[in-house]
Design an enzyme around this catalytic site. Sequence first.
Site, PDB file in Angstrom:
ATOM      1  N   GLU A   1      11.686 -11.649   2.494  1.00 37.24           N
ATOM      2  CA  GLU A   1      10.335 -12.215   2.472  1.00 37.24           C
ATOM      3  C   GLU A   1       9.553 -11.664   1.279  1.00 37.24           C
ATOM      4  O   GLU A   1       9.571 -10.472   1.031  1.00 37.24           O
ATOM      5  CB  GLU A   1       9.624 -11.817   3.775  1.00 37.24           C
ATOM      6  CG  GLU A   1       8.186 -12.256   3.852  1.00 37.24           C
ATOM      7  CD  GLU A   1       7.418 -11.456   4.912  1.00 37.24           C
ATOM      8  OE1 GLU A   1       7.894 -11.395   6.067  1.00 37.24           O
ATOM      9  OE2 GLU A   1       6.367 -10.900   4.568  1.00 37.24           O
TER      10      GLU A   1
ATOM     11  N   ARG B   1       8.593  -6.574  -4.527  1.00 36.73           N
ATOM     12  CA  ARG B   1       9.638  -7.514  -4.087  1.00 36.73           C
ATOM     13  C   ARG B   1       9.782  -8.675  -5.069  1.00 36.73           C
ATOM     14  O   ARG B   1      10.883  -9.173  -5.296  1.00 36.73           O
ATOM     15  CB  ARG B   1       9.321  -8.024  -2.688  1.00 36.73           C
ATOM     16  CG  ARG B   1       9.485  -6.929  -1.646  1.00 36.73           C
ATOM     17  CD  ARG B   1       9.395  -7.501  -0.269  1.00 36.73           C
ATOM     18  NE  ARG B   1       9.504  -6.449   0.735  1.00 36.73           N
ATOM     19  CZ  ARG B   1       9.535  -6.685   2.036  1.00 36.73           C
ATOM     20  NH1 ARG B   1       9.461  -7.932   2.479  1.00 36.73           N
ATOM     21  NH2 ARG B   1       9.638  -5.686   2.892  1.00 36.73           N
TER      22      ARG B   1
ATOM     23  N   SER C   1       3.329 -13.479   2.839  1.00 38.09           N
ATOM     24  CA  SER C   1       2.851 -14.215   4.016  1.00 38.09           C
ATOM     25  C   SER C   1       1.432 -14.645   3.758  1.00 38.09           C
ATOM     26  O   SER C   1       0.690 -13.980   3.030  1.00 38.09           O
ATOM     27  CB  SER C   1       2.827 -13.418   5.311  1.00 38.09           C
ATOM     28  OG  SER C   1       3.545 -12.268   5.250  1.00 38.09           O
TER      29      SER C   1
ATOM     30  N   GLU D   1       5.348   2.792   8.006  1.00 38.77           N
ATOM     31  CA  GLU D   1       6.590   2.367   8.653  1.00 38.77           C
ATOM     32  C   GLU D   1       7.619   3.475   8.526  1.00 38.77           C
ATOM     33  O   GLU D   1       7.754   4.072   7.474  1.00 38.77           O
ATOM     34  CB  GLU D   1       7.112   1.094   7.974  1.00 38.77           C
ATOM     35  CG  GLU D   1       6.212  -0.102   8.225  1.00 38.77           C
ATOM     36  CD  GLU D   1       6.396  -1.215   7.192  1.00 38.77           C
ATOM     37  OE1 GLU D   1       6.967  -0.964   6.119  1.00 38.77           O
ATOM     38  OE2 GLU D   1       5.948  -2.334   7.477  1.00 38.77           O
TER      39      GLU D   1
ATOM     40  N   ARG E   1       1.578   1.535   4.392  1.00 42.12           N
ATOM     41  CA  ARG E   1       2.196   1.188   5.670  1.00 42.12           C
ATOM     42  C   ARG E   1       2.990   2.387   6.155  1.00 42.12           C
ATOM     43  O   ARG E   1       3.936   2.819   5.484  1.00 42.12           O
ATOM     44  CB  ARG E   1       3.147  -0.001   5.490  1.00 42.12           C
ATOM     45  CG  ARG E   1       2.493  -1.180   4.749  1.00 42.12           C
ATOM     46  CD  ARG E   1       2.041  -2.221   5.717  1.00 42.12           C
ATOM     47  NE  ARG E   1       1.164  -3.212   5.108  1.00 42.12           N
ATOM     48  CZ  ARG E   1       1.350  -4.519   5.197  1.00 42.12           C
ATOM     49  NH1 ARG E   1       2.410  -5.003   5.822  1.00 42.12           N
ATOM     50  NH2 ARG E   1       0.474  -5.351   4.681  1.00 42.12           N
TER      51      ARG E   1
ATOM     52  N   ARG F   1      14.016  -2.238   0.827  1.00 41.41           N
ATOM     53  CA  ARG F   1      12.940  -3.182   0.495  1.00 41.41           C
ATOM     54  C   ARG F   1      11.594  -2.823   1.109  1.00 41.41           C
ATOM     55  O   ARG F   1      10.675  -3.633   1.106  1.00 41.41           O
ATOM     56  CB  ARG F   1      13.354  -4.616   0.853  1.00 41.41           C
ATOM     57  CG  ARG F   1      13.633  -4.812   2.299  1.00 41.41           C
ATOM     58  CD  ARG F   1      14.648  -5.919   2.529  1.00 41.41           C
ATOM     59  NE  ARG F   1      14.965  -5.915   3.924  1.00 41.41           N
ATOM     60  CZ  ARG F   1      14.345  -6.655   4.822  1.00 41.41           C
ATOM     61  NH1 ARG F   1      13.422  -7.511   4.460  1.00 41.41           N
ATOM     62  NH2 ARG F   1      14.657  -6.570   6.083  1.00 41.41           N
ATOM     63  N   HIS F   2      11.483  -1.619   1.638  1.00 45.96           N
ATOM     64  CA  HIS F   2      10.201  -1.137   2.154  1.00 45.96           C
ATOM     65  C   HIS F   2       9.765   0.126   1.425  1.00 45.96           C
ATOM     66  O   HIS F   2      10.580   1.020   1.180  1.00 45.96           O
ATOM     67  CB  HIS F   2      10.303  -0.805   3.650  1.00 45.96           C
ATOM     68  CG  HIS F   2      10.408  -1.998   4.520  1.00 45.96           C
ATOM     69  ND1 HIS F   2      11.611  -2.507   4.918  1.00 45.96           N
ATOM     70  CD2 HIS F   2       9.456  -2.798   5.059  1.00 45.96           C
ATOM     71  CE1 HIS F   2      11.402  -3.581   5.692  1.00 45.96           C
ATOM     72  NE2 HIS F   2      10.102  -3.782   5.783  1.00 45.96           N
TER      73      HIS F   2
HETATM   74  P1  AMO Z   1       2.281  -8.852   5.057  1.00 41.11           P
HETATM   75  O1  AMO Z   1       2.141  -7.697   5.952  1.00 41.11           O
HETATM   76  O2  AMO Z   1       3.371  -9.834   5.342  1.00 41.11           O
HETATM   77  O3  AMO Z   1       0.934  -9.727   5.019  1.00 41.11           O
HETATM   78  O4  AMO Z   1       2.438  -8.336   3.572  1.00 41.11           O
HETATM   79  C1  AMO Z   1       2.480  -9.235   2.483  1.00 41.11           C
HETATM   80  C2  AMO Z   1       3.636  -8.926   1.562  1.00 41.11           C
HETATM   81  O5  AMO Z   1       3.524  -7.596   1.070  1.00 41.11           O
HETATM   82  C3  AMO Z   1       4.802  -7.028   0.880  1.00 41.11           C
HETATM   83  N1  AMO Z   1       4.944  -5.832   1.721  1.00 41.11           N
HETATM   84  C4  AMO Z   1       5.694  -4.765   1.411  1.00 41.11           C
HETATM   85  N2  AMO Z   1       6.449  -4.481   0.345  1.00 41.11           N
HETATM   86  C5  AMO Z   1       7.104  -3.313   0.340  1.00 41.11           C
HETATM   87  N3  AMO Z   1       7.042  -2.391   1.319  1.00 41.11           N
HETATM   88  C6  AMO Z   1       6.294  -2.622   2.418  1.00 41.11           C
HETATM   89  N4  AMO Z   1       6.232  -1.703   3.392  1.00 41.11           N
HETATM   90  C7  AMO Z   1       5.570  -3.863   2.498  1.00 41.11           C
HETATM   91  N5  AMO Z   1       4.750  -4.410   3.412  1.00 41.11           N
HETATM   92  C8  AMO Z   1       4.384  -5.603   2.924  1.00 41.11           C
HETATM   93  C9  AMO Z   1       5.815  -8.080   1.316  1.00 41.11           C
HETATM   94  C10 AMO Z   1       5.001  -8.965   2.212  1.00 41.11           C
HETATM   95  O6  AMO Z   1       5.517 -10.276   2.276  1.00 41.11           O
HETATM   96  N6  AMO Z   1      -2.687  -9.646   5.144  1.00 41.11           N
HETATM   97  C11 AMO Z   1      -1.396 -10.305   5.021  1.00 41.11           C
HETATM   98  C12 AMO Z   1      -1.346 -11.232   3.843  1.00 41.11           C
HETATM   99  C13 AMO Z   1      -2.237 -12.446   3.995  1.00 41.11           C
HETATM  100  O7  AMO Z   1      -2.135 -13.145   5.023  1.00 41.11           O
HETATM  101  O8  AMO Z   1      -3.022 -12.700   3.057  1.00 41.11           O
HETATM  102  C14 AMO Z   1      -0.329  -9.227   4.914  1.00 41.11           C
HETATM  103  O9  AMO Z   1      -0.582  -8.079   4.634  1.00 41.11           O
HETATM  104  O10 AMO Z   1       6.245  -8.777   0.145  1.00 41.11           O
END
Ligand code: AMO
Length: 435
Positions: free
Chosen positions: A358, A409, A361, A218, A216, A224-225
Amino acid sequence: MEFRRTHYTSQVTQEMDGQTVKLAGWVHEIRDLGGIMFLILRDREGMAQLTMFKKTIDPQVLETAKSLSRESVILVEGSVKLEAKAPGGYELVPARIDLLNPAQSPLPMDTTGKVNAELDTRLDNRFMDVRRPRVNAVFQIRHHTLSAVRNFLEQEGFLEINTPKVVATATEGGTALFPITYFDTEAFLNQSPQLFKQIMMSGGMDRVFEIGPIFRAEEHDTTRHLNEATSIDIEASFLDHEDVMQLLENLIVHVYESVAKNCANSLKTIGKELDIPKAPFKRLTYDEAIELNNEHSKELLEWGDDLSTNAEKVIGKVMGEHYFIKDWPTEIKPYYTQPYEDNPELTKAFDMMHPRMELSSGAQRIHDHDLLRQRIQDQGLNPDGFDFYLKAFKYGIPPHSGWGLGAERLVMTMLDIDNIRDVVLFPRDRKRVSP
Ligand code: AMO
């Protein structure tokens, strides 16, 4: 040179009093008290105390011991002597110490926990940081967490798959992609196995999971990212969103129980007693979540807003344990989530929350080709880029659901660790691509 151990330090038991063993590891500490010298040997599983009375010990062994620098790698042969005060309840009287590889000094950082190092120093010297018992314990628990996830999903009939990380399209709106050069075309690092795990529902694999990296781009710098995280993903046919929510809460309970059972020593090392969550987790609707926020926070939210970090904290504090937020506005969830047939403003999507953040999802997915194509378009994306995905929806794909759960997480919330960088060996963030 002989360098095989017979035991880890933790495998020496009371019954072995008087027995000869060979231990291998690092020189953790040396204490010279005049007539007696102690050397603490550390391996992955713990510590052992070598005790040398200068009057009775073989002079050659003593000489070697004296010459050792901290963190050098040694092999020790000695006899076990029960000693309640020593780590592990025994000490070793060495008959032989072999220096396998000396460590230079000064060391880039301390491994005994006596001197606090900055996070950057620790990450720059991760090989040495992981030698610290506390850090070692975290990564042992991370291993057992993923192992418990695999066991649980396998028992539930899931097949483990591996999908590509070099891809041609975005999957999750809202977060940016890392472009890469792929021969003479542009490609990206994958944000989520979303499209591939769904395609495998059309492939008839029925229940699949993947534990793998997600990327990602971001920009934000938070605790937490990560820009490269590990996602535990599932997808299952003939199950709806409620079914996979149940799977998810049962998985979380199973992970906590397994870690409590298998990681007693590591948990003790980091001073953490696990509170095992109880299933079923509470379910809030999105509407209820907004209401709760507006009751308890000064930052008011309107229907249709995504939950801010602040809202997650406020609601989490009220809930006090794991919970779900379900029935989200269709507009703020990805195109692939299935709107309620009788109320298409709401979608069968959910988030699973720890009071701090979170964790996951998921959703029931759209399985109707035309609706899916429409939703992709509605969200401002070009369906042509999704041909390979949409094709799988034309020739018989079952209704299906799934979720993605952040491995880091999960571990950091389980262990009450503040910074996500502490639960990943080599974190990738805005400022760090090495080591
Ligand atoms: P989402 O984008 O919410 O859903 O990602 C799912 C979970 O992945 C973790 N996560 C991260 N952890 C750390 N750093 C990050 N940058 C990061 N991005 C995401 C989180 C998050 O809740 N395709 C959907 C899932 C699905 O519907 O099956 C998805 O990617 O814990």
